[in-house]
Design an enzyme around this catalytic site. Structure first.
Site: not given
Ligand code: 5RP
Length: 227
Positions: A35-36, A87-88, A100, A102, A108, A126
């Site tokens: 999403s980021t 992202g993370a 991961g 997602g 990645e 995060k």
């Protein structure tokens, strides 16, 4: 462009906007998943004439890049990339990551490895002292899922098969709860050595180079790893 409807989404979008200022122009960039990163892709669409194209880390990202008019490139023909943006799920102060959530961790990891700089985008929720509150995703070949799960139990973890989910590579994801990740480098090596593991969502050997953190007080920090 998606409009953020929660504070957390607004922070993700703010991190994405800050990252746009950091990427070089007129080259191919690597683009992550989630999403980021989706906010970043939508912003990238506005400057599509200033980048040559992008290498996508998932089918979902490829689709979104295409919708934004950005040319898709194959990592086999681009060679190494100047920058990868993603992202993370968690980061520590060394910029070692859990990724991961997602399910796109393998692609990645490949793009991160093939990139000179990895810029990671997060909201401040995060950032952690010790990785591991977020369950560690591991992509496994289908025939190895039970074997790998048993080995992870021996390492102190509590594996759960991600329900009704197959990766873009047609494999399964095990989400490992309760793992001790105080030594991320050693743990990444150990899990990588298990037959049937395609990749582990621990990015310790290839951490991020720069971390863009969007904070609830409205500030954005761009950080490098601390020892
Ligand atoms: C996908 C990832 C994502 O980067 C990670 O899950 C963070 O996602 P989001 O930006 O939606 O919070 O590793 O495989």
């Amino acid at each position: 462009m998606t409009t953020p409807d929660t504070d957390s989404e607004r922070l993700k979008q703010a991190a994405a906007a800050a990252a746009l200022e950091l990427i070089p122009r007129d080259c191919v960039i690597g683009v992550g998943t989630g999403s980021t990163t989706n906010y970043f892709i939508d912003l990238l669409g506005d400057i599509r004439n200033h980048i040559e194209g992008a290498v996508a880390s998932s089918e979902a990202t490829a689709e979104r890049l295409k919708k934004n008019g950005i040319d898709l490139m194959d990592l086999n023909t681009t060679g190494d990339l100047p920058v990868y943006v993603d992202g993370a799920d968690e980061t520590n102060t060394r910029l070692q990551l859990i990724k991961g959530g997602g399910g796109a961790l393998t692609r990645e990891k490949i793009i991160a490895a093939a990139s000179h700089e990895f810029i990671c985008l997060v909201d401040e929720s995060k950032c952690v002292d010790t990785l591991g509150e977020f369950p560690l995703p591991i992509e496994v070949l289908p025939m190895a899922r039970s074997y790998v799960a048993r080995e992870l139990v021996k390492m102190g973890g509590d594996p759960e098969l991600r329900e009704a989910f197959k990766t873009d590579n047609d494999n399964y994801i095990l989400d490992i709860y309760s793992l001790d990740i105080t030594e991320p480098l050693e743990l990444e090596t150990r899990i990588n050595q298990l037959p049937g593991v395609v990749s582990v969502g621990l990015f310790a050997h290839r951490p991020a180079d720069r971390l863009v953190v969007a904070r609830a007080n409205g500030t954005i920090d761009v950080m490098k790893a601390t020892a």
